[in-house]
Scaffold this motif. Structure first.
Motif, PDB file in Angstrom:
ATOM      1  N   GLY A 190       0.795  -1.214   0.000  1.00 28.20           N
ATOM      2  CA  GLY A 190       0.000   0.000   0.000  1.00 28.20           C
ATOM      3  C   GLY A 190       0.829   1.266   0.000  1.00 28.20           C
ATOM      4  N   THR A 191       2.121   1.164   0.278  1.00 24.69           N
ATOM      5  CA  THR A 191       2.965   2.363   0.397  1.00 24.69           C
ATOM      6  C   THR A 191       3.030   3.163  -0.899  1.00 24.69           C
ATOM      7  OG1 THR A 191       4.321   1.285   2.082  1.00 24.69           O
ATOM      8  CG2 THR A 191       5.251   3.213   1.006  1.00 24.69           C
ATOM      9  N   THR A 192       3.255   2.489  -2.013  1.00 24.72           N
ATOM     10  CA  THR A 192       3.379   3.197  -3.290  1.00 24.72           C
ATOM     11  C   THR A 192       2.114   3.989  -3.596  1.00 24.72           C
ATOM     12  OG1 THR A 192       4.833   1.440  -4.115  1.00 24.72           O
ATOM     13  CG2 THR A 192       3.883   2.925  -5.748  1.00 24.72           C
ATOM     14  N   ARG A 193       0.969   3.336  -3.421  1.00 27.77           N
ATOM     15  CA  ARG A 193      -0.305   3.971  -3.743  1.00 27.77           C
ATOM     16  C   ARG A 193      -0.659   5.075  -2.740  1.00 27.77           C
ATOM     17  NH1 ARG A 193      -4.099   1.648  -7.088  1.00 27.77           N
ATOM     18  NH2 ARG A 193      -3.042  -0.378  -6.832  1.00 27.77           N
ATOM     19  N   GLU A 194      -0.330   4.853  -1.468  1.00 25.55           N
ATOM     20  CA  GLU A 194      -0.768   5.776  -0.417  1.00 25.55           C
ATOM     21  C   GLU A 194       0.205   6.927  -0.174  1.00 25.55           C
ATOM     22  OE1 GLU A 194      -1.252   3.203   2.924  1.00 25.55           O
ATOM     23  OE2 GLU A 194      -2.799   1.994   1.939  1.00 25.55           O
ATOM     24  N   GLU A 195       1.506   6.689  -0.355  1.00 28.18           N
ATOM     25  CA  GLU A 195       2.505   7.702  -0.018  1.00 28.18           C
ATOM     26  C   GLU A 195       3.049   8.467  -1.223  1.00 28.18           C
ATOM     27  OE1 GLU A 195       3.155   8.575   2.979  1.00 28.18           O
ATOM     28  OE2 GLU A 195       2.237   6.937   4.108  1.00 28.18           O
ATOM     29  N   LEU A 196       3.086   7.842  -2.394  1.00 27.26           N
ATOM     30  CA  LEU A 196       3.651   8.504  -3.572  1.00 27.26           C
ATOM     31  C   LEU A 196       2.580   9.094  -4.477  1.00 27.26           C
ATOM     32  CD1 LEU A 196       6.161   6.957  -2.549  1.00 27.26           C
ATOM     33  CD2 LEU A 196       6.772   6.569  -4.939  1.00 27.26           C
ATOM     34  N   LEU A 197       1.497   8.352  -4.672  1.00 30.50           N
ATOM     35  CA  LEU A 197       0.486   8.798  -5.623  1.00 30.50           C
ATOM     36  C   LEU A 197      -0.150  10.144  -5.249  1.00 30.50           C
ATOM     37  CD1 LEU A 197      -1.058   8.169  -8.217  1.00 30.50           C
ATOM     38  CD2 LEU A 197      -2.708   6.871  -6.838  1.00 30.50           C
ATOM     39  N   PRO A 198      -0.590  10.362  -3.986  1.00 29.69           N
ATOM     40  CA  PRO A 198      -1.265  11.636  -3.669  1.00 29.69           C
ATOM     41  C   PRO A 198      -0.427  12.889  -3.926  1.00 29.69           C
ATOM     42  CG  PRO A 198      -1.752   9.995  -1.987  1.00 29.69           C
ATOM     43  CD  PRO A 198      -0.688   9.403  -2.860  1.00 29.69           C
ATOM     44  N   PRO A 199       0.850  12.961  -3.471  1.00 27.60           N
ATOM     45  CA  PRO A 199       1.612  14.182  -3.761  1.00 27.60           C
ATOM     46  C   PRO A 199       1.896  14.386  -5.242  1.00 27.60           C
ATOM     47  CG  PRO A 199       3.024  12.539  -2.715  1.00 27.60           C
ATOM     48  CD  PRO A 199       1.624  12.039  -2.611  1.00 27.60           C
ATOM     49  N   PHE A 200       1.976  13.291  -5.994  1.00 28.90           N
ATOM     50  CA  PHE A 200       2.202  13.423  -7.435  1.00 28.90           C
ATOM     51  C   PHE A 200       0.943  13.933  -8.132  1.00 28.90           C
ATOM     52  CE2 PHE A 200       5.613   9.818  -7.435  1.00 28.90           C
ATOM     53  CZ  PHE A 200       6.432  10.620  -6.659  1.00 28.90           C
ATOM     54  N   GLU A 201      -0.218  13.376  -7.757  1.00 28.90           N
ATOM     55  CA  GLU A 201      -1.466  13.813  -8.377  1.00 28.90           C
ATOM     56  C   GLU A 201      -1.829  15.241  -7.977  1.00 28.90           C
ATOM     57  OE1 GLU A 201      -4.092   9.895  -9.404  1.00 28.90           O
ATOM     58  OE2 GLU A 201      -4.320  10.740  -7.388  1.00 28.90           O
ATOM     59  N   ALA A 202      -1.318  15.678  -6.825  1.00 26.28           N
ATOM     60  CA  ALA A 202      -1.579  17.052  -6.389  1.00 26.28           C
ATOM     61  C   ALA A 202      -0.960  18.072  -7.340  1.00 26.28           C
ATOM     62  CB  ALA A 202      -1.037  17.258  -4.969  1.00 26.28           C
ATOM     63  N   ARG A 203      -0.064  17.612  -8.174  1.00 26.90           N
ATOM     64  CA  ARG A 203       0.535  18.499  -9.184  1.00 26.90           C
ATOM     65  C   ARG A 203      -0.409  18.730 -10.364  1.00 26.90           C
ATOM     66  NH1 ARG A 203       5.329  21.244  -9.276  1.00 26.90           N
ATOM     67  NH2 ARG A 203       5.956  20.337 -11.258  1.00 26.90           N
ATOM     68  N   GLY A 204      -1.558  18.035 -10.350  1.00 28.06           N
ATOM     69  CA  GLY A 204      -2.511  18.171 -11.441  1.00 28.06           C
ATOM     70  C   GLY A 204      -2.254  17.223 -12.592  1.00 28.06           C
ATOM     71  N   LEU A 205      -1.399  16.217 -12.354  1.00 32.89           N
ATOM     72  CA  LEU A 205      -1.076  15.223 -13.374  1.00 32.89           C
ATOM     73  C   LEU A 205      -1.791  13.911 -13.057  1.00 32.89           C
ATOM     74  CD1 LEU A 205       2.775  15.860 -13.635  1.00 32.89           C
ATOM     75  CD2 LEU A 205       0.977  16.773 -15.112  1.00 32.89           C
ATOM     76  N   GLU A 206      -2.094  13.151 -14.095  1.00 33.74           N
ATOM     77  CA  GLU A 206      -2.842  11.903 -13.938  1.00 33.74           C
ATOM     78  C   GLU A 206      -1.927  10.699 -14.137  1.00 33.74           C
ATOM     79  OE1 GLU A 206      -6.620   9.494 -15.906  1.00 33.74           O
ATOM     80  OE2 GLU A 206      -6.253  11.594 -16.440  1.00 33.74           O
ATOM     81  N   SER A 207      -1.973   9.777 -13.158  1.00 34.19           N
ATOM     82  CA  SER A 207      -1.172   8.558 -13.251  1.00 34.19           C
ATOM     83  C   SER A 207      -1.663   7.692 -14.404  1.00 34.19           C
ATOM     84  CB  SER A 207      -1.258   7.765 -11.943  1.00 34.19           C
ATOM     85  OG  SER A 207      -0.606   6.517 -12.070  1.00 34.19           O
ATOM     86  N   GLY A 208      -0.713   7.131 -15.141  1.00 39.26           N
ATOM     87  CA  GLY A 208      -1.052   6.258 -16.258  1.00 39.26           C
ATOM     88  C   GLY A 208      -1.233   7.004 -17.559  1.00 39.26           C
ATOM     89  N   THR A 209      -1.347   8.340 -17.472  1.00 37.54           N
ATOM     90  CA  THR A 209      -1.499   9.173 -18.669  1.00 37.54           C
ATOM     91  C   THR A 209      -0.393  10.219 -18.751  1.00 37.54           C
ATOM     92  OG1 THR A 209      -3.901   8.910 -18.578  1.00 37.54           O
ATOM     93  CG2 THR A 209      -3.044  10.703 -19.937  1.00 37.54           C
ATOM     94  N   ASP A 210      -0.246  10.992 -17.663  1.00 35.27           N
ATOM     95  CA  ASP A 210       0.769  12.052 -17.640  1.00 35.27           C
ATOM     96  C   ASP A 210       2.084  11.580 -17.030  1.00 35.27           C
ATOM     97  OD1 ASP A 210      -1.030  14.004 -18.694  1.00 35.27           O
ATOM     98  OD2 ASP A 210      -1.951  14.148 -16.716  1.00 35.27           O
ATOM     99  N   PHE A 211       1.997  10.801 -15.955  1.00 30.28           N
ATOM    100  CA  PHE A 211       3.187  10.214 -15.337  1.00 30.28           C
ATOM    101  C   PHE A 211       2.879   8.767 -15.007  1.00 30.28           C
ATOM    102  CE2 PHE A 211       0.710  11.362 -11.658  1.00 30.28           C
ATOM    103  CZ  PHE A 211       0.987  10.376 -10.722  1.00 30.28           C
ATOM    104  N   PHE A 212       3.929   8.024 -14.603  1.00 29.38           N
ATOM    105  CA  PHE A 212       3.780   6.584 -14.426  1.00 29.38           C
ATOM    106  C   PHE A 212       4.437   6.175 -13.111  1.00 29.38           C
ATOM    107  CE2 PHE A 212       4.151   7.944 -18.781  1.00 29.38           C
ATOM    108  CZ  PHE A 212       2.919   7.548 -19.294  1.00 29.38           C
ATOM    109  N   LEU A 213       3.851   5.181 -12.448  1.00 30.81           N
ATOM    110  CA  LEU A 213       4.274   4.848 -11.086  1.00 30.81           C
ATOM    111  C   LEU A 213       4.247   3.345 -10.879  1.00 30.81           C
ATOM    112  CD1 LEU A 213       5.014   5.932  -8.241  1.00 30.81           C
ATOM    113  CD2 LEU A 213       2.556   6.100  -7.781  1.00 30.81           C
TER     114      LEU A 213
END
Length: 246
Positions: free
Chosen positions: A138-161
């Protein structure tokens, strides 16, 4: 081209620039591996002594020879720095920071969180971020995804994780970074495709799994299994010593 297509092409042609955060016993071999595979690499560390030593061609890890370090850093494809602003120029960012246990034996994610903040401040479209540090599901999804998406970018389309656990066995002459199978769990199909292609360009076998949580759990299971076996062997030694059995 879409960000996914552009990055995939850069990986296949070895034009993707790889950033490795944390130049310890996990990050340094990984940086050298990608340099030897033909990629341009930037290594990052908060301890200035490490980049300085590497730039001089010196190794501070016993099982990594100074000759290998000197050859790589003299070639110009890899550099080491404390300047995290250079994350913006990297197409791929690999996180290899420590995850020690705290005084109450709880996982300390402070290094992951601070690293996520550094990346988020510079995140741009088309970047792939992979966490390698050992941690709980759960760490990747819970700790990395939120601050990255807060930049206004979408995972899987704009950036990749993705999560791909380090599986280093320091000093093992038979199994090393290149030939230890690499588990890969992408957050979405595009992230999975890109991460699989990335590691496939440098290691002999990539093992894709269905999610970051599966990859995180696989690493924990491996560590727990090893710890239980070591503990059992130690307990049996105490018993057998008293029974005069060698």
């Amino acid at each position: 081209m879409t960000p996914r297509e552009e990055l995939l092409d850069k990986i296949h042609t070895r034009h993707a620039k790889i950033g490795v955060i944390g130049l310890g016993y996990v990050g340094l071999p990984l940086a050298l591996l990608f340099e030897e595979a033909g990629f341009e690499v930037v290594g990052f560390d908060i301890d200035p002594a490490k980049p300085e030593a590497l730039q001089r061609g010196e190794s501070y890890i016993r099982h990594i020879g100074a000759e290998r370090v000197a050859r790589a850093f003299a070639g110009g494809r890899v550099v080491a720095t404390t300047d995290f602003d250079r994350l913006a120029e990297c197409d791929v960012i690999l996180i290899c920071v420590p995850t020690p246990l705290g005084k109450h034996r709880e996982p300390d994610l402070s290094f992951i969180r601070s690293t996520a903040s550094e990346i988020a401040a510079r995140l741009r479209r088309g970047q792939l971020v992979v966490l390698e540090s050992t941690t709980y599901p759960g760490t990747t999804r819970e700790e990395l995804l939120p601050p990255f998406e807060a930049r206004g970018l979408e995972s899987g389309t704009d950036f990749f994780l993705a999560f791909s656990p380090e599986r280093e066995d320091p000093g093992n002459r038979t199994f090393h970074t290149r030939n230890i199978p690499k588990i890969v769990g992408g957050l979405d199909p595009a992230s999975q495709e890109l991460t699989t292609a990335l590691y496939g360009a440098a290691v002999e076998q990539v093992v894709p799994v269905s999610s970051p949580e599966v990859a995180e759990a696989a690493k924990l299971l491996e560590n727990i299994f090893r710890a239980v076996n070591i503990a059992l062997a130690n307990e049996m030694k105490l018993v057998l010593d008293r029974m005069d059995v060698n």
